[in-house]
Design an enzyme around this catalytic site. Structure first.
Site, short mmCIF file in Angstrom:
data_model
loop_
_atom_site.label_atom_id
_atom_site.label_comp_id
_atom_site.label_asym_id
_atom_site.label_seq_id
_atom_site.Cartn_x
_atom_site.Cartn_y
_atom_site.Cartn_z
N CYS C 86 0.83 -1.20 0.00
CA CYS C 86 0.00 0.00 0.00
C CYS C 86 0.87 1.25 0.00
CB CYS C 86 -0.96 -0.04 1.20
SG CYS C 86 -2.38 1.06 1.00
N HIS C 204 -3.14 -5.79 1.35
CA HIS C 204 -2.48 -5.85 2.66
C HIS C 204 -2.34 -7.28 3.14
CE1 HIS C 204 -2.54 -1.53 3.87
NE2 HIS C 204 -3.46 -1.48 2.92
N GLU C 206 -0.64 -8.37 5.49
CA GLU C 206 -0.60 -8.43 6.96
C GLU C 206 -2.00 -8.44 7.56
OE1 GLU C 206 -0.26 -5.82 5.18
OE2 GLU C 206 -0.77 -3.96 6.20
#
Ligand SMILES: Nc1ncnc2c1ncn2[C@@H]1O[C@H](COP(=O)(O)OP(=O)(O)O)[C@@H](O)[C@H]1O
Ligand SMILES: [Mg+2]
Lengths: 759, 81, 234, 81
Positions: C86, C204, C206
């Site tokens: 991002c 993302h 994560e």
């Protein structure tokens, strides 16, 4: 040295500052002399409705603000009640949540993006100034009809503002509510909620303790923006001249806010901070007075040290500016450098601007001159307090009149269902929440789109726990207009019920009371009734009111909004993996309706949309039943007996069943077939909004019904999940509604975007 | 004709973007940058060959759409074409 | 050890640490942007999401001047793996470590979608070795400026060189316009540099690294690939 | 001295903001608006009294910070002081 040139301070100028003659006399009495211009400014903001709560205090005092449970390590104990930046409640494991909701209505009407953005910024500061890391936000929005291009623009602007700010600071926006009504055409509502997490024994308060301790100003520089902004804007009605005498609207700086969050939390970890508060409405003035007042001390300040963005700011401007992203801290004497260094590392201004004194006075110098010297308490803690006259609205009887017998029955139930799903109040709000980062920080178990949001609790050091917090914000303004007491009780009950639908137990609530002009007895009656309802419901459900906000003067050209007491409920779930979702998750489950459907159509969406009528009494709320219902949900969800639970709200059972079918993940769509046997009119069965009802899906209906019976909650198996249609009919008769879910879903999904795309 | 329009924040309104750029300049060693204000810039193609009409349209656009008078000022930089 | 760079305005930095540490058991350290050097023992660099410097001016435009970025550049030039997600992707493009640029979403709105799908175009070390070519991953997105652009010739070159690693797609793996959340050219969701050791992606990973949360676990395909690569290189 | 700088998207880069404004114009009944391109506008206060120096600084700022050459063009609109 610049010569101070200020206007003559007299009664006339005091009036221009919104002070009454009686208040002016009181100022003369307190000071024993006429105030300086700066002092007048201070009295005027501190005694404004927005800062002093002068019309609402007598009523708010009656609210239950502490839990019956004790002592302090016990879950649900209120650690900090109303009066501080936000309320704090223990959630066990040595942790506490801190939360509050606040309005930013008038600024958002004038400049939707920045008004909403600074609303989010302000509520975040209320939370992190107490030492909590903000972890979840909600918002409650009210606009005029979307047919009005101005309100399409306002909706877009407000959503961009909330998203632009919330996303940038890295706090998940996990839910909210949005509705549209004619009464908000001249006065929209933007209420922002935030919740933070803190160790229960590390809560910071806004107090200036410790004689000689340094007072530190940190964050953005002070500019000329928002002088008399939030405070006066929120303390007077709107009229056509508002635009002319508009104060400068503030622009939010989320980047600075994000750095402030991190720097303040780091500063608090050093252990040298003794008090901290944000500079909100009335800026430096309000924060310093409140901090001194709470500690019973005084403060001595030198305005020349205040970081300044604009040239030649007068003391009046420096004291009253509402520039955003600023904090006031008090640290232990001699150890301030540790704090100053942290702010420097984040490239933020931080300066010692004064000291704590012992004489209970606020003394402010500017260019060597004393421009303010007033006793703290008469300004802060002992501000005026009014018990304003109240009167039942003359048309209340008219509002409440509804003759069900003469009401033409719904002839096209399927058409009515589609019309309801398409109406902006009930249609999907995905257009809004897709613009919000709903999962940053990695704790969102249920984001926007369900009944309540669910956020897992993770400690500041990154250690996850199994606990989760459920959050919901609710209010049905039409009900509150028809009966402010019953409507407010219903708002509390609905918020708690939404929270309970995840499996969580409702813990405590915050509220934002949006009303018209309190100087009008009919408005004041609505307000008092609403507060009474809030108190009654909070007490009955065992969910204390730990913080809140009052927004009066929501009127334009003499027309007030519907009473809108927004209630935000926080609940606690022991194991986040054991939760229920609001959509059907599997085919072949039994559909069980908890609670009873009565012949109640008063104040319903169906009545407004299909009969163009806003009338009647809102549905009754049985708080004892609600409490039993919440307990049953928590127990059966924890036991794994209930997979999904969805509150029956606006639009009634038909809408709720439709939503169960398609509000899950994008590729999950599960229909149901339901038979309703009650002996009441079919439209009330389908679209009536009787409270205290929840649609649940279970693999073991018998066990659930037995548990419900034991708990004293009426429950009935009404059908089964499966297929790709929604079929609802009388037991044994032809279906009233038999529609493909895909059709219903498309209508629901397009309701808002469709209107926004129109010219 | 083409209208070139600039919309800037009013002088007293905080300009976080401009400030951030100015700070970045300072840390990059460009000390000579005392202040930066950021605004919006529009090039608008108008279907008219009449200068006065173009100016009128541009003005109306600025007032009604491109700028929010509460926080922004606008200026027609030039009309060309 | 993984170094997660923390810029002022980074938001997903702590989430990235959490994912790498708790889901993959790898060692990780937050590295403040003012440091001139990466900590000793750094074996991979992660540039997290967020709004560095508020994303004022352009996303990532100011972060690239942070002192630590010179060190990251040296690390990358020496072949060390660098992954930007991002905002991190934006920083890498602005820094010239990756080709192309990221612009405001075509629909102009910020878009948050926990159910976004991407197709793995290149299943290779160090970032996607755990994937099959063509595999569809569900990885959340949340960004306002994720529209990837590159000149047509450049794009063709990237494609030919296998530098396009991920494309937005639907659940069936089709890279349709409807599956493209931001108007990126060719549905591009992630690219890598010519040497293959620097990669950026808008999704993302994560936030798709924990069982029991709606993001799922597909993000571990990417973060885990990096862990595998470091294990093997040891 | 003050440098005024404009940064615009390269002509072949899609400008959805400009397009949205153009469409809004059409729905508001302003049919004469054929095309809108949106860019950024900067006013930069420079601590120098030397025009050539100011121009040099402004150019360097544009090249290194204010514009991304992959997608944007820049122009020094004027130097005043
Ligand atoms: N302004 C908003 N911001 C974020 N989420 C919203 C907003 N408005 C509505 N939502 C979400 O949309 C869903 C439906 O909202 P609502 O109609 O109020 O539900 P309910 O009737 O069950 O309370 C909820 O999950 C809510 O969180
Ligand atoms: Mg709701």
């Amino acid at each position: 040295m610049t010569q101070l040139r200020e206007p003559q301070v007299d009664r006339a100028l005091a009036r221009e500052h919104g002070l009454t003659d009686a208040e002016w006399e009181r100022i003369l009495e307190i000071l024993g002399r006429a105030p300086t211009f700066s002092e007048l400014g201070i009295f005027s903001v501190m005694w404004s409705e927005h800062c002093s709560y002068k019309s609402s205090r007598v009523h708010l005092k009656t609210l239950p603000t502490t839990a019956a449970r004790q002592p302090s390590e016990v879950i649900g104990t209120v650690l900090v009640g109303p009066g501080e930046g936000a309320g704090a409640v223990a959630i066990g494991d040595g942790l506490a949540v801190i939360f509050k909701i606040e309005s930013h209505n008038h600024p958002s009407f004038i400049e939707p993006t920045q008004g909403a953005a600074t609303g989010v910024g302000g509520i975040l500061r209320d939370v992190f100034s107490m030492g909590a890391r903000p972890i979840a936000s909600l918002n409650s929005l009210r606009f005029g009809p979307l047919e009005d291009p101005k309100h399409r623009m306002l909706l877009r602007g407000v959503v961009h503002g909330i998203g632009g700010y919330g996303n940038s600071v890295g706090v998940a926006t996990v839910g909210g509510e949005t509705s549209f009504h004619e009464c908000y055409r001249g006065n929209i509502l933007v209420n922002a909620f935030n919740l933070g997490l803190v160790e229960a024994d590390k809560i910071f308060l806004g107090q200036a303790t410790g004689l000689g301790n340094p007072v530190i100003y940190a964050g953005s520089k002070t500019g000329r923006d928002g002088i008399h902004g939030a405070s006066l804007l929120a303390s007077a009605e709107f009229d056509d001249e508002s635009s002319a005498k508009r104060p400068t609207v503030q622009v939010g700086d989320p980047f600075t806010e994000k750095c402030l969050i991190e720097a303040c939390l780091a500063a608090m970890r050093t252990g040298v901070v003794v008090g901290i508060q944000d500079m909100g409405a009335a800026g430096l003035t309000c924060s310093s007075f409140e901090m001194a007042s709470r500690a019973g001390t005084g403060i001595e300040m030198d305005l020349d040290r205040v970081p300044q963005r604009a040239a030649n700011l007068s003391p009046y401007e420096l004291l009253l500016s509402e520039s955003q992203e600023r904090m006031l801290l008090v640290t232990r004497a001699g150890e301030e450098q540790r704090v100053l260094d942290i702010f420097a590392d984040w490239d933020l201004d931080a300066v010692v601007v004064g000291r704590v004194t012992s004489d209970g006075r606020m003394r402010v110098r500017w260019h060597g001159e004393t421009v303010v010297d007033i006793p703290v308490d008469p300004v802060a803690a002992n501000a005026p307090c009014y018990d304003r006259p109240r009167q039942v609205p003359a048309d209340l009887g008219e509002r409440q009149k509804l003759d069900l017998a003469s009401l033409e029955p719904e002839s096209d139930p399927a058409g009515a269902l589609l019309a309801l799903l398409d109406s902006p109040n009930l249609a999907s709000k995905a257009w809004i929440w897709r613009q919000y980062d709903s999962f940053v920080q990695g704790n969102t178990v249920i984001g926007p789109g369900g009944d309540a949001a669910l956020v897992r609790v993770k400690r500041e050091d990154g250690t996850p726990t199994r606990k989760a917090l459920a959050l919901s914000v609710d209010c049905n303004p039409r009900w509150c207009w028809l009966d402010p007491h019953a409507g407010t009780v219903a708002a509390v009950a609905e918020a708690a019920r939404n929270v309970a639908c995840t499996g969580a137990r409702p813990l405590a609530l915050t509220n934002c009371l949006n009303f018209g002009n309190p100087e009008k007895p009919e408005i004041m009656w609505e307000f008092a009734e609403s507060v009474r309802g809030l108190g009654d419901a909070a007490a009955a459900l065992g969910t204390p009111v730990v913080s809140g906000n009052v927004s009066f003067y929501n009127e334009t050209s003499g027309r007030a909004i519907f009473p809108t007491p927004t209630v935000a409920m926080v609940g606690l779930l022991d194991d986040f993996q054991r939760h229920a979702v609001s959509h059907f998750a599997e085919s072949g489950l039994a559909v069980v309706l908890l609670g009873e459907t009565r012949e109640e159509l008063g104040g319903s969406e169906w009545l407004a949309l299909r009969r163009d009528l806003e009338a009647g009494l809102p549905p009754a709320v049985d708080l004892a039943h609600e409490k039993r219902l919440h307990g049953l949900l928590a127990d059966t969800i924890a036991a794994g007996l209930v997979r999904s639970a969805h509150d029956v709200g606006s639009g009634g059972l038909a809408v709720a069943l439709a939503e169960c079918g398609f509000t899950g993940p994008a590729d999950l769509r599960i229909g149901c077939r339901v038979a309703l046997a009650d002996a009441i009119r079919a439209d009330a069965l389908l679209f009536g909004e009787s409270t205290g009802r929840v649609v649940v899906a279970t693999a073991d209906a018998d066990a659930l019904l037995a548990r419900a019976a034991a708990a004293g909650v009426p429950a009935r198996a009404i059908g089964a999940t499966g297929g790709d249609r929604l079929v609802i009919g009388p037991a044994g008769g032809a279906a009233w509604i038999d529609v493909e879910l895909a059709t219903l879903q498309a209508t629901f999904a397009r309701g808002i975007p469709r209107r926004l795309e129109s010219a | 004709m083409k209208a070139v329009v600039c919309v800037t924040l009013k002088p007293d309104v905080l300009d976080p973007q401009g400030r951030a750029i100015q700070r970045a300049c300072a840390t990059l060693g460009w000390d000579g940058v005392a202040d930066v204000r950021q605004g919006k810039y529009f090039e608008i193609q108008l279907q008219t060959t009449d200068r006065a009409a173009a100016e009128r349209m541009a003005r109306e656009l600025c007032e009604k759409l491109l700028a929010n008078p509460v926080i922004e000022d606008w200026r027609i930089e030039r009309i060309e074409g | 050890m993984f170094a997660v760079i923390q810029f002022p305005g980074s938001n997903d930095d702590r989430d990235m640490c959490f994912a790498v540490k708790s889901a993959l058991g790898a060692e990780v350290a937050l590295v403040w942007h003012k440091r001139g050097e990466l900590p000793p023992g750094t074996r991979a660099v992660l540039l997290p999401g967020g709004f560095s410097y508020g994303d004022y001016l352009r996303c990532g435009a100011m972060a690239r001047f942070s002192p630590v970025m010179a060190a990251v550049k040296r690390f990358a030039d020496a072949g060390g793996p660098v992954l930007g997600t991002c905002n991190g992707f934006q920083v890498l493009c602005e820094s010239g470590l990756l080709p192309g640029a990221l612009l405001r979403n075509q629909a102009l709105d910020f878009v948050c979608d926990p159910e976004q799908r991407v197709r793995v175009e290149q299943a290779a070390a160090p970032f996607t070795s755990r994937a099959r070519p063509g595999q569809v991953l569900r990885i959340p997105i949340k960004h306002g400026e994720g529209r990837y652009v590159a000149e047509p010739a450049e794009l063709a070159r990237l494609d030919a060189a296998g530098q396009i690693v991920l494309r937005y797609c639907d659940a069936a793996g089709e890279t349709t316009p409807d599956a493209n959340p931001n108007g990126s050219v060719g549905n591009v969701a992630g690219v890598r540099n010519a040497a293959g050791n620097v990669m950026g992606l808008m999704p993302h990973p994560e936030h798709a690294a924990e069982e029991g949360l709606p993001g799922g676990c597909d993000g571990l395909v990417i973060l885990g690939s990096l862990v595998d690569w470091l294990e093997r290189a040891r």
